[in-house]
Scaffold this active site. Sequence first.
Site, mmCIF file in Angstrom:
data_model
loop_
_atom_site.group_PDB
_atom_site.id
_atom_site.type_symbol
_atom_site.label_atom_id
_atom_site.label_comp_id
_atom_site.label_asym_id
_atom_site.label_seq_id
_atom_site.Cartn_x
_atom_site.Cartn_y
_atom_site.Cartn_z
ATOM 1 N N PRO A 31 0.780 -1.230 0.000
ATOM 2 C CA PRO A 31 0.000 0.000 0.000
ATOM 3 C C PRO A 31 0.822 1.295 0.000
ATOM 4 O O PRO A 31 0.263 2.360 -0.174
ATOM 5 C CB PRO A 31 -0.805 -0.110 1.297
ATOM 6 N N ASP A 85 3.482 1.700 -11.917
ATOM 7 C CA ASP A 85 2.563 2.829 -12.022
ATOM 8 C C ASP A 85 2.691 3.753 -10.819
ATOM 9 O O ASP A 85 3.553 3.563 -9.969
ATOM 10 C CB ASP A 85 1.126 2.374 -12.306
ATOM 11 N N LYS A 99 -1.192 5.831 -14.735
ATOM 12 C CA LYS A 99 -2.456 5.285 -14.234
ATOM 13 C C LYS A 99 -3.004 6.029 -13.041
ATOM 14 O O LYS A 99 -3.360 5.430 -12.042
ATOM 15 C CB LYS A 99 -2.319 3.810 -13.856
ATOM 16 N N GLY A 121 0.551 -1.313 -7.305
ATOM 17 C CA GLY A 121 0.259 -0.939 -5.929
ATOM 18 C C GLY A 121 -0.617 -1.993 -5.261
ATOM 19 O O GLY A 121 -1.422 -2.648 -5.928
ATOM 20 N N GLY A 122 -0.420 -2.194 -3.965
ATOM 21 C CA GLY A 122 -1.276 -3.112 -3.213
ATOM 22 C C GLY A 122 -1.113 -4.537 -3.686
ATOM 23 O O GLY A 122 -0.001 -5.051 -3.831
ATOM 24 N N ASP A 123 -2.231 -5.191 -3.937
ATOM 25 C CA ASP A 123 -2.236 -6.560 -4.446
ATOM 26 C C ASP A 123 -2.642 -6.520 -5.926
ATOM 27 O O ASP A 123 -3.588 -5.813 -6.281
ATOM 28 C CB ASP A 123 -3.249 -7.403 -3.653
ATOM 29 N N ILE A 148 -6.406 -7.266 -6.742
ATOM 30 C CA ILE A 148 -7.506 -6.521 -6.119
ATOM 31 C C ILE A 148 -7.568 -5.157 -6.788
ATOM 32 O O ILE A 148 -6.685 -4.309 -6.581
ATOM 33 C CB ILE A 148 -7.320 -6.412 -4.590
ATOM 34 N N THR A 173 -2.877 -5.438 0.330
ATOM 35 C CA THR A 173 -3.809 -4.529 -0.345
ATOM 36 C C THR A 173 -4.054 -3.274 0.508
ATOM 37 O O THR A 173 -3.873 -3.302 1.739
ATOM 38 C CB THR A 173 -5.122 -5.266 -0.674
ATOM 39 N N ALA A 174 -4.446 -2.191 -0.169
ATOM 40 C CA ALA A 174 -4.612 -0.912 0.535
ATOM 41 C C ALA A 174 -5.547 -1.044 1.741
ATOM 42 O O ALA A 174 -5.295 -0.439 2.787
ATOM 43 C CB ALA A 174 -5.137 0.148 -0.427
ATOM 44 N N MET A 196 -11.205 3.735 -4.685
ATOM 45 C CA MET A 196 -11.500 4.687 -5.770
ATOM 46 C C MET A 196 -12.869 5.339 -5.584
ATOM 47 O O MET A 196 -13.593 5.554 -6.562
ATOM 48 C CB MET A 196 -11.441 3.968 -7.144
#
Length: 281
Positions: free
Chosen positions: A40, A63, A85, A116-118, A121, A146-147, A198
């Site tokens: 994250p 990204d 992105k 980023g994260g997973d 996901i 993940t975040a 998001m």
Amino acid sequence: MSIQDSDQGRPGGDDTAFLLRQPATSRERPGKVYLVGGGPGDPELLTVRGARLIGSADALVYDHLVGKGILELARADAEMHYVGKEAGAHTLPQEDINLLLVRLAQRGLQVVRLKGGDPFIFGRGGEEIEELVQHHIPFEVVPGVTAASGMSAYAGIPLTHRDFAQSCIFTTGHLKDGTCNLDWPVLARPNQTVVIYMGVGGLGEISRKLQEHGMDPRTPAAVVQYATLPQQRSVVGTIASLPALVQAQGIKPPALIVIGQVVRLHRQLAWFRPREALSQA
Ligand code: SAH
């Protein structure tokens, strides 16, 4: 068997067949793509496997959500490809990213596609891998924190809790067609935690729809921006008050919305407070 072995004792005629085969690099070491979750934000949250692969990759494709500390693990001579992105400002269209991965692997490179994260996901990792499969390119996937998990730990908001939430939903507030048409009756149910990726741009609509579908306006809710990073900020309120609070604080992506009784625990459990701008409803 190596090319040299097979050609031994057969000089002359087979030379042209040798030239028609793959270029030298890919023959000796076929290219491969590692789809790696970068976590994250805090570089310390990268997996050991992810760190090792980044440190040995010939090429990195990354990204904007991937932190600087993580990119610093790359070899000095690694090819670095930034593909952007940010919401609404895709630096490179998804199809071009997919093809870039294929092209790099076809050159025989060990490629790390860092997300980023997973990667699986809300990361479009599946789409990138489908392209690799079509081109018969070998790949592996390395999970990342993940975040939502990073946010949960660093903001002190457990995703489940025996008293408050027996399940947890990860959803996105930004659909492919630009709408925010979610399964509101399911999201509005009690005794669960909803984490929305998001979703900051659509927070007003999310708040309104959840209340329309029966969510108690007093349900605790928070937005956490830059979770796990020194710039982390949390804004805490209720599902009714949160949109105005977030607007007043000027919170922009990347941020997560978290909704449910577990948000109450933030007050006691938040331990990472680099520069908290706390707002209470
Ligand atoms: N694959 C990623 C998610 C990519 S979608 C993962 O597993 O985490 C991008 C969204 O993730 C952002 O718009 C934001 O909602 C969320 N996000 C990613 N990193 C974040 C962070 N450090 N803090 C808060 N939200 C984050």
